[in-house]
Design a protein around this motif. Structure first.
Motif, PDB file in Angstrom:
ATOM      1  N   PHE A   9     -12.637  23.669  68.836  1.00 14.66           N
ATOM      2  CA  PHE A   9     -13.534  22.515  68.825  1.00 14.66           C
ATOM      3  C   PHE A   9     -13.289  21.622  70.026  1.00 14.66           C
ATOM      4  O   PHE A   9     -14.236  21.171  70.706  1.00 14.66           O
ATOM      5  CB  PHE A   9     -13.341  21.729  67.528  1.00 14.66           C
ATOM      6  N   GLU A  40     -16.636  22.718  60.661  1.00 18.01           N
ATOM      7  CA  GLU A  40     -17.596  21.713  60.178  1.00 18.01           C
ATOM      8  C   GLU A  40     -17.819  21.844  58.675  1.00 18.01           C
ATOM      9  O   GLU A  40     -17.900  20.847  57.954  1.00 18.01           O
ATOM     10  CB  GLU A  40     -18.922  21.862  60.923  1.00 18.01           C
ATOM     11  N   LEU A  47     -20.086  18.089  63.491  1.00 13.61           N
ATOM     12  CA  LEU A  47     -19.302  17.526  64.590  1.00 13.61           C
ATOM     13  C   LEU A  47     -20.054  17.586  65.915  1.00 13.61           C
ATOM     14  O   LEU A  47     -19.762  16.801  66.822  1.00 13.61           O
ATOM     15  CB  LEU A  47     -17.975  18.280  64.728  1.00 13.61           C
ATOM     16  N   LEU A  57     -21.286  15.474  71.019  1.00 11.43           N
ATOM     17  CA  LEU A  57     -20.546  15.080  69.837  1.00 11.43           C
ATOM     18  C   LEU A  57     -21.375  14.135  68.970  1.00 11.43           C
ATOM     19  O   LEU A  57     -22.059  13.245  69.478  1.00 11.43           O
ATOM     20  CB  LEU A  57     -19.253  14.372  70.232  1.00 11.43           C
ATOM     21  N   THR A  58     -21.321  14.360  67.666  1.00 10.78           N
ATOM     22  CA  THR A  58     -21.874  13.394  66.740  1.00 10.78           C
ATOM     23  C   THR A  58     -20.894  12.213  66.648  1.00 10.78           C
ATOM     24  O   THR A  58     -19.802  12.243  67.227  1.00 10.78           O
ATOM     25  CB  THR A  58     -22.065  14.003  65.344  1.00 10.78           C
ATOM     26  N   ALA A  60     -19.201  11.356  64.019  1.00 11.10           N
ATOM     27  CA  ALA A  60     -18.007  11.896  63.364  1.00 11.10           C
ATOM     28  C   ALA A  60     -17.236  12.791  64.328  1.00 11.10           C
ATOM     29  O   ALA A  60     -16.001  12.821  64.315  1.00 11.10           O
ATOM     30  CB  ALA A  60     -18.410  12.677  62.117  1.00 11.10           C
ATOM     31  N   GLY A  61     -17.962  13.529  65.171  1.00 13.31           N
ATOM     32  CA  GLY A  61     -17.314  14.405  66.133  1.00 13.31           C
ATOM     33  C   GLY A  61     -16.479  13.648  67.153  1.00 13.31           C
ATOM     34  O   GLY A  61     -15.394  14.089  67.540  1.00 13.31           O
ATOM     35  N   GLU A  62     -16.974  12.488  67.609  1.00  6.91           N
ATOM     36  CA  GLU A  62     -16.223  11.682  68.569  1.00  6.91           C
ATOM     37  C   GLU A  62     -14.908  11.199  67.956  1.00  6.91           C
ATOM     38  O   GLU A  62     -13.856  11.228  68.616  1.00  6.91           O
ATOM     39  CB  GLU A  62     -17.069  10.492  69.018  1.00  6.91           C
ATOM     40  N   PHE A  64     -13.304  12.618  65.394  1.00  7.97           N
ATOM     41  CA  PHE A  64     -12.437  13.764  65.122  1.00  7.97           C
ATOM     42  C   PHE A  64     -11.862  14.344  66.413  1.00  7.97           C
ATOM     43  O   PHE A  64     -10.741  14.864  66.415  1.00  7.97           O
ATOM     44  CB  PHE A  64     -13.221  14.826  64.364  1.00  7.97           C
ATOM     45  N   TYR A  65     -12.613  14.245  67.517  1.00  7.23           N
ATOM     46  CA  TYR A  65     -12.163  14.777  68.802  1.00  7.23           C
ATOM     47  C   TYR A  65     -10.846  14.130  69.226  1.00  7.23           C
ATOM     48  O   TYR A  65      -9.903  14.821  69.636  1.00  7.23           O
ATOM     49  CB  TYR A  65     -13.245  14.540  69.849  1.00  7.23           C
TER      50      TYR A  65
END
Length: 297
Positions: A9, A40, A47, A57-58, A60-62, A64-65
């Motif tokens: 990811f 995901e 994400l 990135l969504t 949530a993705g930002e 989690f990143y």
């Protein structure tokens, strides 16, 4: 949650592209995409926003990143600290999980008890990936649908491990899901989702062969390349069915159900393979335990 999922990811997020990340990680794009989708699904949130040539990135993705980067940094530091100690031997196994579902946990427990210092690397691979990686000497043992290796694997000796029963997988909301057994004749008009030839060269040919004696030509509305996670989503999106094997129940989402077909379709072989010349003793042990569990189940 596996570290490799985080690493995949982070690579995709950092480079904004599945293709570029796949080059960096030295893997093909379909399994990379599949692993990120699995992450995901495990988290229960998207994400990435996927475009034709790039990803973003969504929200949530930002979040989690940044967390994932910290976790990987700590893991890499731990590796650096222990590097130089006695290295574990590695057993590389390429397999299709649905082919040995129900017995793998017992096999792993027995093997780890007998060979605790051996690290097992399990790779969920498509039929094509198994053939290619085994042919390049990147796998010590393979487990695959028999029809996918009818032409053999370069340098590998193949043995039938077990037979598995083809079944129909459907969304739980589908009208046919109300039946305990679905007449094979209903497949004449049922839209189907399957696995594409690029990564699963045997799939369509196999399904056509199974249905031909019934005078049925399968009507595929979608063929997917990046594995069963995408196939599961396509089943719901198309309100369709798919011919898979009974072991798929262990890895499919609760929104889907399995129904036996009536009459039953012919069972499909699963093969296990070891290098024909000088297989590792640990690969032979793993194969022996796998065969014992398969035949005792």
């Amino acid at each position: 949650m596996e570290l490799r999922h985080l690493r995949y990811f982070v690579a995709v997020a950092a480079h904004g592209s599945f293709n570029r990340a796949a080059e960096i990680l030295h893997i093909t794009q379909p399994p990379l995409s599949r692993q990120v989708r699995d992450l995901e699904e495990e988290l229960g949130v998207p994400l990435l926003l996927r475009g034709s040539n790039m990803v973003k990135l969504t929200e949530a993705g930002e979040l989690f990143y940044e967390e994932a980067r910290e976790v990987l940094a700590r893991a890499d530091e731990a590796v650096r600290r222990v590097r130089g100690e006695a290295r574990q031997e590695v057993l590389r196994v390429g397999y299709a999980p649905s082919m040995i579902a129900g017995i793998m946990s017992a096999v792993l427990a027995r093997f780890k008890s007998a060979a605790p210092r051996v690290r097992i690397e399990l790779a969920d691979l498509s039929s094509r990936e198994i053939i290619e990686q085994a042919g390049k000497g990147l796998l010590d043992l393979v487990v695959s649908p028999g029809i996918s290796v009818t032409k053999g694997i370069a340098g590998f000796q193949l043995t039938e491990l077990r037979k598995v029963q083809p079944v129909l997988v459907l969304p739980g909301s589908h009208p046919l899901a109300k039946l305990k057994r679905v007449p094979v004749a209903r497949l004449r008009t049922l839209p189907l989702v399957g696995l594409a030839k690029e990564n699963y060269p045997e799939y369509v040919q196999s399904v056509r062969g199974l249905l031909k004696p019934f005078g049925i030509s399968p009507r595929f509305v979608s063929l997917v390349n990046d594995g069963v996670s995408t196939l599961f989503a396509e089943l719901v999106a198309n309100d369709a069915g798919s011919i898979l094997v009974e072991g798929i129940a262990d890895i499919m989402p609760r929104s889907l159900v399995i129904r036996q077909l009536s009459p039953k379709l012919p069972s499909a072989p699963v093969v296990i393979g070891l290098p024909a010349l000088d297989p590792s003793p640990h690969a032979e042990m793993f194969a022996r335990i796998l065969i014992e569990e398969a035949r005792g189940s």
